[in-house]
Design a protein around this motif. Structure first.
Motif, PDB file in Angstrom:
ATOM      1  N   UNK A  46       0.836  -1.206   0.000  1.00 15.41           N
ATOM      2  CA  UNK A  46       0.000   0.000   0.000  1.00 15.41           C
ATOM      3  C   UNK A  46       0.872   1.258   0.000  1.00 15.41           C
ATOM      4  N   UNK A  47       0.239   2.387  -0.345  1.00 13.17           N
ATOM      5  CA  UNK A  47       0.932   3.676  -0.320  1.00 13.17           C
ATOM      6  C   UNK A  47       0.971   4.233   1.097  1.00 13.17           C
ATOM      7  N   UNK A  48       2.006   4.989   1.396  1.00 14.35           N
ATOM      8  CA  UNK A  48       2.118   5.670   2.681  1.00 14.35           C
ATOM      9  C   UNK A  48       1.059   6.775   2.762  1.00 14.35           C
ATOM     10  N   UNK A  49       0.423   6.906   3.901  1.00 12.86           N
ATOM     11  CA  UNK A  49      -0.625   7.918   4.095  1.00 12.86           C
ATOM     12  C   UNK A  49      -0.057   9.332   3.999  1.00 12.86           C
ATOM     13  N   UNK A  50      -0.853  10.241   3.440  1.00 14.72           N
ATOM     14  CA  UNK A  50      -0.520  11.661   3.431  1.00 14.72           C
ATOM     15  C   UNK A  50       0.381  12.120   2.309  1.00 14.72           C
ATOM     16  N   UNK A  51       0.946  11.214   1.541  1.00 13.37           N
ATOM     17  CA  UNK A  51       1.892  11.593   0.485  1.00 13.37           C
ATOM     18  C   UNK A  51       1.213  11.516  -0.882  1.00 13.37           C
ATOM     19  N   UNK A  52       1.077  12.654  -1.575  1.00  8.44           N
ATOM     20  CA  UNK A  52       0.470  12.605  -2.908  1.00  8.44           C
ATOM     21  C   UNK A  52       1.405  11.892  -3.901  1.00  8.44           C
ATOM     22  N   UNK A  53       0.835  11.235  -4.880  1.00 13.54           N
ATOM     23  CA  UNK A  53       1.641  10.570  -5.899  1.00 13.54           C
ATOM     24  C   UNK A  53       2.431  11.589  -6.701  1.00 13.54           C
ATOM     25  N   UNK A  54       1.828  12.729  -6.954  1.00 10.20           N
ATOM     26  CA  UNK A  54       2.498  13.739  -7.771  1.00 10.20           C
ATOM     27  C   UNK A  54       2.107  15.150  -7.367  1.00 10.20           C
ATOM     28  N   UNK A  55       2.962  16.083  -7.707  1.00  9.81           N
ATOM     29  CA  UNK A  55       2.647  17.512  -7.693  1.00  9.81           C
ATOM     30  C   UNK A  55       3.289  18.085  -8.956  1.00  9.81           C
TER      31      UNK A  55
END
Length: 156
Positions: A46-55
Motif C-alpha cells: 500500500x501507499x504511505x498515508x498523506x503523500x500525494x503521488x504527484x505535484x
C-alpha cells in the motif's frame, strides 16, 4: 522512489520567464504492520498515508513597463488518509496571481506596490488531514480560501 524535475526558461523576449516543476513519489509499504500479538494491519504493497503521488505546476512572469505580472498554477494529486488505503482525499489545483507596480518613475527607486491573490478561484480543498495506520481521519483542515493582500515595499 522520488523524482523531481524543475525547469526555468527565459524567453527570447527579455521580460518574460517560464518556470515548470513537478515531482512523482512512488511509495510502497513493504510489510503488513503488527498491531497486537496476533493481529496485523494489511499494509504490504500500500501507499504511505498523506503523500500525494504527484505535484506539478508552473509559473509565467512578465514585465510590461513599470508593472510585473505573475500567474502560477499548482496541482497536488490524491493522497490516502491511512496506511491501509481505505480513505482517499481528492487532488486539487490552486491558482495564484500577483502584480507589482514600480514607483521609480516618481523618483522612488526600489519602491513598489504589490498585490497578491492566492487561491484565485476560491477552490475549497482539504489542505491537511490527520493520518494513521487505520484511521478514517477524525481531523481535517480546509485549505486557505481566496486571499488578497497588498503591500508597499521601500528599499534604501
Amino acid at each position: 522512489m522520488r523524482l523531481e524535475v524543475v525547469m526555468s526558461y527565459r524567453a527570447p523576449v527579455k521580460d518574460l520567464m517560464f518556470y515548470v516543476f513537478g515531482s512523482y513519489l512512488k511509495s510502497e509499504i513493504k510489510d503488513d504492520v503488527q498491531t497486537s500479538a496476533t493481529a496485523y494491519a494489511e499494509t504490504a504493497g500500500k501507499r504511505e498515508a498523506g503523500a500525494p503521488t504527484y505535484t506539478f505546476g508552473g509559473r509565467i512572469q512578465g514585465t510590461l513597463g513599470p508593472v510585473d505580472l505573475g500567474l502560477q498554477v499548482k496541482r497536488t494529486g490524491e493522497r490516502y488518509v491511512n496506511d491501509i488505503n481505505t480513505v482517499k482525499l481528492p487532488g486539487y489545483t490552486l491558482v495564484d496571481l500577483d502584480a507589482r507596480f514600480s514607483l521609480e518613475k516618481w523618483g522612488l527607486k526600489k519602491t513598489f506596490f504589490q498585490l497578491n491573490v492566492t487561491n484565485l478561484f476560491d477552490k475549497v480543498y482539504i489542505g491537511y488531514s490527520g493520518t494513521g495506520l487505520t484511521s478514517t481521519a477524525t481531523t481535517a483542515y480546509l485549505g486557505s480560501p481566496r486571499a488578497i493582500s497588498g503591500s508597499m515595499v521601500v528599499a534604501f
